[in-house]
Motif scaffolding. Structure first.
Motif, PDB file in Angstrom:
ATOM      1  N   GLU A 159       0.825  -1.204   0.000  1.00  0.00           N
ATOM      2  CA  GLU A 159       0.000   0.000   0.000  1.00  0.00           C
ATOM      3  C   GLU A 159       0.861   1.257   0.000  1.00  0.00           C
ATOM      4  O   GLU A 159       0.561   2.234  -0.701  1.00  0.00           O
ATOM      5  N   LYS A 160       1.955   1.242   0.771  1.00  0.00           N
ATOM      6  CA  LYS A 160       2.857   2.390   0.796  1.00  0.00           C
ATOM      7  C   LYS A 160       3.541   2.581  -0.554  1.00  0.00           C
ATOM      8  O   LYS A 160       3.676   3.712  -1.041  1.00  0.00           O
ATOM      9  N   ASN A 161       3.980   1.474  -1.165  1.00  0.00           N
ATOM     10  CA  ASN A 161       4.634   1.564  -2.469  1.00  0.00           C
ATOM     11  C   ASN A 161       3.709   2.192  -3.504  1.00  0.00           C
ATOM     12  O   ASN A 161       4.122   3.037  -4.315  1.00  0.00           O
ATOM     13  N   TRP A 162       2.471   1.753  -3.486  1.00  0.00           N
ATOM     14  CA  TRP A 162       1.497   2.278  -4.447  1.00  0.00           C
ATOM     15  C   TRP A 162       1.245   3.770  -4.197  1.00  0.00           C
ATOM     16  O   TRP A 162       1.200   4.573  -5.128  1.00  0.00           O
ATOM     17  N   LYS A 163       1.108   4.128  -2.927  1.00  0.00           N
ATOM     18  CA  LYS A 163       0.865   5.533  -2.595  1.00  0.00           C
ATOM     19  C   LYS A 163       2.034   6.399  -3.029  1.00  0.00           C
ATOM     20  O   LYS A 163       1.849   7.488  -3.592  1.00  0.00           O
ATOM     21  N   ASP A 164       3.262   5.920  -2.798  1.00  0.00           N
ATOM     22  CA  ASP A 164       4.451   6.679  -3.203  1.00  0.00           C
ATOM     23  C   ASP A 164       4.495   6.845  -4.723  1.00  0.00           C
ATOM     24  O   ASP A 164       4.910   7.889  -5.232  1.00  0.00           O
ATOM     25  N   TYR A 165       4.086   5.810  -5.443  1.00  0.00           N
ATOM     26  CA  TYR A 165       4.137   5.844  -6.906  1.00  0.00           C
ATOM     27  C   TYR A 165       3.123   6.825  -7.494  1.00  0.00           C
ATOM     28  O   TYR A 165       3.389   7.478  -8.497  1.00  0.00           O
ATOM     29  N   MET A 166       1.954   6.934  -6.857  1.00  0.00           N
ATOM     30  CA  MET A 166       0.868   7.727  -7.432  1.00  0.00           C
ATOM     31  C   MET A 166       0.823   9.178  -6.942  1.00  0.00           C
ATOM     32  O   MET A 166       0.082   9.994  -7.501  1.00  0.00           O
ATOM     33  N   THR A 167       1.616   9.529  -5.943  1.00  0.00           N
ATOM     34  CA  THR A 167       1.508  10.854  -5.342  1.00  0.00           C
ATOM     35  C   THR A 167       2.392  11.873  -6.059  1.00  0.00           C
ATOM     36  O   THR A 167       3.609  11.697  -6.133  1.00  0.00           O
ATOM     37  N   PRO A 168       1.812  12.950  -6.609  1.00  0.00           N
ATOM     38  CA  PRO A 168       2.622  13.993  -7.253  1.00  0.00           C
ATOM     39  C   PRO A 168       3.560  14.652  -6.249  1.00  0.00           C
ATOM     40  O   PRO A 168       3.219  14.820  -5.071  1.00  0.00           O
ATOM     41  N   GLY A 169       4.751  15.020  -6.730  1.00  0.00           N
ATOM     42  CA  GLY A 169       5.741  15.647  -5.867  1.00  0.00           C
ATOM     43  C   GLY A 169       6.231  16.962  -6.447  1.00  0.00           C
ATOM     44  O   GLY A 169       5.585  17.565  -7.314  1.00  0.00           O
ATOM     45  N   THR A 170       7.395  17.398  -5.973  1.00  0.00           N
ATOM     46  CA  THR A 170       7.942  18.679  -6.425  1.00  0.00           C
ATOM     47  C   THR A 170       8.250  18.658  -7.925  1.00  0.00           C
ATOM     48  O   THR A 170       8.150  19.689  -8.599  1.00  0.00           O
ATOM     49  N   GLU A 171       8.621  17.490  -8.445  1.00  0.00           N
ATOM     50  CA  GLU A 171       8.917  17.390  -9.878  1.00  0.00           C
ATOM     51  C   GLU A 171       7.674  17.649 -10.724  1.00  0.00           C
ATOM     52  O   GLU A 171       7.754  18.256 -11.802  1.00  0.00           O
ATOM     53  N   HIS A 172       6.528  17.201 -10.228  1.00  0.00           N
ATOM     54  CA  HIS A 172       5.272  17.462 -10.939  1.00  0.00           C
ATOM     55  C   HIS A 172       4.887  18.937 -10.785  1.00  0.00           C
ATOM     56  O   HIS A 172       4.302  19.530 -11.693  1.00  0.00           O
ATOM     57  N   GLY A 173       5.226  19.506  -9.643  1.00  0.00           N
ATOM     58  CA  GLY A 173       4.966  20.924  -9.431  1.00  0.00           C
ATOM     59  C   GLY A 173       5.737  21.796 -10.411  1.00  0.00           C
ATOM     60  O   GLY A 173       5.252  22.854 -10.831  1.00  0.00           O
ATOM     61  N   LEU A 174       6.943  21.336 -10.769  1.00  0.00           N
ATOM     62  CA  LEU A 174       7.733  22.073 -11.756  1.00  0.00           C
ATOM     63  C   LEU A 174       7.006  22.129 -13.095  1.00  0.00           C
ATOM     64  O   LEU A 174       7.000  23.168 -13.772  1.00  0.00           O
ATOM     65  N   LEU A 175       6.366  21.025 -13.472  1.00  0.00           N
ATOM     66  CA  LEU A 175       5.606  20.996 -14.720  1.00  0.00           C
ATOM     67  C   LEU A 175       4.383  21.910 -14.626  1.00  0.00           C
ATOM     68  O   LEU A 175       4.017  22.574 -15.599  1.00  0.00           O
ATOM     69  N   ALA A 176       3.761  21.925 -13.464  1.00  0.00           N
ATOM     70  CA  ALA A 176       2.544  22.730 -13.288  1.00  0.00           C
ATOM     71  C   ALA A 176       2.829  24.226 -13.409  1.00  0.00           C
ATOM     72  O   ALA A 176       1.928  25.005 -13.772  1.00  0.00           O
ATOM     73  N   GLU A 177       4.054  24.646 -13.131  1.00  0.00           N
ATOM     74  CA  GLU A 177       4.402  26.060 -13.239  1.00  0.00           C
ATOM     75  C   GLU A 177       4.307  26.568 -14.669  1.00  0.00           C
ATOM     76  O   GLU A 177       4.248  27.785 -14.905  1.00  0.00           O
ATOM     77  N   ALA A 178       4.295  25.653 -15.639  1.00  0.00           N
ATOM     78  CA  ALA A 178       4.241  26.058 -17.048  1.00  0.00           C
ATOM     79  C   ALA A 178       2.817  26.106 -17.588  1.00  0.00           C
ATOM     80  O   ALA A 178       2.620  26.272 -18.805  1.00  0.00           O
ATOM     81  N   LYS A 179       1.822  25.960 -16.717  1.00  0.00           N
ATOM     82  CA  LYS A 179       0.430  26.020 -17.193  1.00  0.00           C
ATOM     83  C   LYS A 179       0.147  27.354 -17.882  1.00  0.00           C
ATOM     84  O   LYS A 179       0.651  28.397 -17.459  1.00  0.00           O
ATOM     85  N   GLY A 180      -0.658  27.296 -18.935  1.00  0.00           N
ATOM     86  CA  GLY A 180      -1.044  28.529 -19.610  1.00  0.00           C
ATOM     87  C   GLY A 180      -0.730  28.506 -21.081  1.00  0.00           C
ATOM     88  O   GLY A 180      -0.428  27.465 -21.667  1.00  0.00           O
ATOM     89  N   ASP A 181      -0.815  29.686 -21.694  1.00  0.00           N
ATOM     90  CA  ASP A 181      -0.617  29.834 -23.138  1.00  0.00           C
ATOM     91  C   ASP A 181       0.760  30.422 -23.423  1.00  0.00           C
ATOM     92  O   ASP A 181       1.194  31.366 -22.755  1.00  0.00           O
ATOM     93  N   TRP A 182       1.396  29.868 -24.456  1.00  0.00           N
ATOM     94  CA  TRP A 182       2.755  30.263 -24.813  1.00  0.00           C
ATOM     95  C   TRP A 182       2.862  30.492 -26.313  1.00  0.00           C
ATOM     96  O   TRP A 182       2.100  29.923 -27.100  1.00  0.00           O
ATOM     97  N   VAL A 183       3.834  31.310 -26.708  1.00  0.00           N
ATOM     98  CA  VAL A 183       4.196  31.496 -28.113  1.00  0.00           C
ATOM     99  C   VAL A 183       5.599  30.939 -28.293  1.00  0.00           C
ATOM    100  O   VAL A 183       6.502  31.211 -27.498  1.00  0.00           O
ATOM    101  N   GLY A 184       5.768  30.119 -29.335  1.00  0.00           N
ATOM    102  CA  GLY A 184       7.066  29.522 -29.589  1.00  0.00           C
ATOM    103  C   GLY A 184       7.666  29.984 -30.904  1.00  0.00           C
ATOM    104  O   GLY A 184       7.044  29.825 -31.960  1.00  0.00           O
ATOM    105  N   GLU A 185       8.859  30.578 -30.842  1.00  0.00           N
ATOM    106  CA  GLU A 185       9.591  30.950 -32.053  1.00  0.00           C
ATOM    107  C   GLU A 185      10.488  29.767 -32.406  1.00  0.00           C
ATOM    108  O   GLU A 185      11.434  29.461 -31.684  1.00  0.00           O
ATOM    109  N   MET A 186      10.173  29.102 -33.513  1.00  0.00           N
ATOM    110  CA  MET A 186      10.815  27.839 -33.842  1.00  0.00           C
ATOM    111  C   MET A 186      11.745  27.962 -35.040  1.00  0.00           C
ATOM    112  O   MET A 186      11.445  28.640 -36.023  1.00  0.00           O
ATOM    113  N   LYS A 187      12.884  27.268 -34.944  1.00  0.00           N
ATOM    114  CA  LYS A 187      13.807  27.124 -36.057  1.00  0.00           C
ATOM    115  C   LYS A 187      14.087  25.644 -36.262  1.00  0.00           C
ATOM    116  O   LYS A 187      14.263  24.902 -35.304  1.00  0.00           O
TER     117      LYS A 187
END
Length: 217
Positions: free
Chosen positions: A54-82
């Protein structure tokens, strides 16, 4: 154990009957059985106790600081691509619009990009997550310029604020699977830089794409 004993007992009884009916053929049958005998399966690994599972499963499914880093990019962006078609070639430039959002309780980031690339309508979708078991970022990419899925894994470099991804992709022109590398750098909360590297005709790595993202206000 009981399930194993019963078939073994039946096999022994059958062999006994054969010996009674055809004693001279018994050694031949035994030899044939020895030749066709398959290896016993490896013993099953011991399962953790219920509390540990049960602990292993909980550890696997629980979002952490690494997921929080992804969440900081929420929103609309413009990309200049080459994009570079070959080493040393002049790049093709274009602009894309991208929307980032978090899925499934903040466990995955989904990005939908749209624009025109090489005069053609372009749309691509990526998912990025952090695998708590692998301790790595994992990503997928699909777009309307192919029919496959590109998978990559990467580690976070806190010094450069960069996720360094590696993976493989199909080169549509050669039909060959090639190594691909991507760096995704957080310049600041409103500016990101993605750089992708592929394999050139000489087998050496070269920069194939660069996208400078700016958050829409």
């Amino acid at each position: 154990m009981k399930k194993m004993i019963l078939p073994l007992f039946a096999l022994a009884a059958l062999a006994s009957c054969q010996e009674e009916k055809k004693p001279a053929e018994a050694p031949v049958v035994a030899a044939a059985n020895t030749e066709n005998k398959t290896e016993a399966p490896a013993p099953a690994k011991a399962m953790p106790d219920q509390a540990t599972m049960e602990k292993n499963w909980k550890d696997y499914m629980t979002p952490g600081t690494e997921h929080g880093l992804l969440a900081e990019a929420k929103g609309d962006w413009v990309g200049e691509m080459k994009m570079w078609q070959a080493p040393g070639a002049p790049p093709d430039s274009s602009t894309i619009q991208q929307e980032n959002r978090m899925l499934l309780g903040g466990r995955y980031q989904q990005s939908i990009a749209k624009g025109n690339v090489m005069t053609m309508p372009f749309e691509g979708i990526s998912t990025v997550g952090f695998d708590n078991h692998k301790k790595k970022y994992v990503s997928t990419w699909i777009d309307n310029m192919g029919t496959g899925v590109m998978n990559m894994e990467g580690s976070w470099d806190a010094t450069t604020k960069t996720i360094n991804f590696t993976g493989k992709m199909i080169n549509p022109a050669t039909k060959a699977e090639e190594d691909v590398r991507e760096t995704f750098t957080i310049l600041d909360k409103d500016h990101h830089l993605m750089t992708m590297y592929g394999t050139g005709p000489d087998g050496k790595e070269f920069k194939t794409m660069q996208i400078h993202y700016t958050r829409k206000k």
